[in-house]
Design an enzyme around this catalytic site. Structure first.
Site, PDB file in Angstrom:
ATOM      1  N   CYS A   1     -45.151 -28.532 -13.536  1.00  0.00           N
ATOM      2  CA  CYS A   1     -46.349 -27.696 -13.684  1.00  0.00           C
ATOM      3  C   CYS A   1     -46.791 -27.124 -12.345  1.00  0.00           C
ATOM      4  O   CYS A   1     -47.847 -26.495 -12.261  1.00  0.00           O
ATOM      5  CB  CYS A   1     -47.484 -28.499 -14.324  1.00  0.00           C
ATOM      6  SG  CYS A   1     -47.970 -29.966 -13.393  1.00  0.00           S
TER       7      CYS A   1
ATOM      8  N   GLU B   1     -45.800 -23.579 -16.707  1.00  0.00           N
ATOM      9  CA  GLU B   1     -44.830 -24.670 -16.758  1.00  0.00           C
ATOM     10  C   GLU B   1     -43.424 -24.078 -16.541  1.00  0.00           C
ATOM     11  O   GLU B   1     -43.145 -22.964 -16.989  1.00  0.00           O
ATOM     12  CB  GLU B   1     -44.884 -25.364 -18.117  1.00  0.00           C
ATOM     13  CG  GLU B   1     -44.287 -26.751 -18.142  1.00  0.00           C
ATOM     14  CD  GLU B   1     -45.303 -27.823 -17.742  1.00  0.00           C
ATOM     15  OE1 GLU B   1     -44.873 -28.985 -17.624  1.00  0.00           O
ATOM     16  OE2 GLU B   1     -46.487 -27.501 -17.544  1.00  0.00           O
TER      17      GLU B   1
END
Length: 325
Positions: free
Chosen positions: A283, A317
């Site tokens: 992330c 992501e």
């Protein structure tokens, strides 16, 4: 610019990209990921990019409660903005939050909610509440009432969440991470670090006959052990300590670290592991690029997927598959 789907865009800290058309948001995030790799001169294949509808995509959210109203903080402040709805959060979660807010004493509190597709929700709050308010379980100030865990169905099996366990937050796109692990895993033996409650371990166990998975949180490992696959050995330990006891060779190695990325010891362990494939879920594009650079010379990037898990925000992501050279 895009159509404003919420009257609080521009003030609420949740959707700071909300004024930007969705495809333009995706393009910005793609360019940001690629720029992090480009800055370090890392060669990449053309990435695949995935996005989905922003409406009610969140299956977890943190609300603020003040004067028995729900809301969020203004961007980069502690200023409270009351809301009646949030288009990014499941409607049933919003209704549960409002019911709980009405049951408080009118003070200033936080409320974290996670909910499965059956409408079963867990809530964690610092307010004193004595009723469930529609939740399956509540962890309130000083006590727990109702359920302590709920189950989530996934393409690769059932996994569990508790009051303090990590959960991927996009109910439409989280499966893309599972698919990535399944499609790029290879061989018989696999090792996973930062496994959480087993969300990514499930597809890994569906592909490899023997899986060893480690996670620092004992609560998460206890929930992971409730999953069905019997070809997984679970360990509650931080990665930097666990890797010191790892024995044998592994064909696939999977990591899903927090935003700060891998510590140097873990990165060095991966370089020495001999794994044919390393799958890295991230992330944090900057720390992902840094860690891939650390593995350069031993591993090359074979596949990159960019997944817009949090539309309306600047978060993104990434999933990378690295092959041994």
């Amino acid at each position: 610019r895009g159509a404003l789907y919420c009257p609080h865009i521009g003030s609420c800290g949740g959707c700071v990209f909300g004024h930007i058309a969705q495809q333009a948001q995706v393009d910005i995030k793609k360019n940001f990921v690629l720029s992090q790799f480009g800055r370090l001169k890392i060669e990449l294949p053309e990435p695949e990019v995935f996005s989905a509808d922003f409406k009610e995509f969140r299956n977890r959210a943190t609300f603020r409660i003040m004067d028995r109203k729900i809301g969020f903080f203004r961007f980069k402040t502690n200023d409270f903005i009351a809301v009646d709805d949030c288009p990014a959060v499941k409607k049933s979660m919003v209704e549960k939050a409002k019911a709980l807010a009405l049951a408080t004493d009118g003070g200033n509190y936080s409320l974290y909610i996670t909910e499965n597709e059956h409408g079963e929700a867990l809530g964690r709050t610092d307010a004193q509440v004595r009723e469930l308010c529609g939740f399956a379980g509540l962890h309130t100030a000083g006590h727990i009432i109702g359920a302590r865990t709920i189950s989530f169905d996934s393409k690769y099996g059932v996994f569990y969440a508790g009051f303090n366990t990590f959960l991927q937050g996009n109910r439409y796109l989280s499966v893309k991470l599972q698919d990535f692990v399944y499609e790029h895993s290879e061989g018989k033996r696999a090792l996973e670090l930062f496994c959480g409650t087993g969300f990514l371990t499930l597809p890994l166990a569906a592909r490899c006959s023997e899986v060893v998975a480690a996670e620092i949180s004992k609560d998460s490992v206890a929930l992971a052990k409730k999953t069905v696959p019997d070809n997984i050995m679970w360990h509650a330990a931080p990665s930097e300590r666990f890797i010191m006891s790892v024995k044998g060779d592994y064909d696939t190695l999977v990591v899903d670290p927090p935003r700060v990325g891998l510590d140097k010891k873990t990165a060095d362990f991966i370089k020495r592991s001999g794994a044919k494939t390393v799958i890295y879920i991230s992330c944090g594009p900057d720390t992902l690029a840094r860690d891939v650079k650390r593995l350069e010379g031993v591993y090359r990037v074979d596949k990159l997927e960019i997944i817009d898990m949090f539309p309306g925000s600047y978060h993104v992501e990434s999933a990378v598959s690295l092959k041994i050279v």
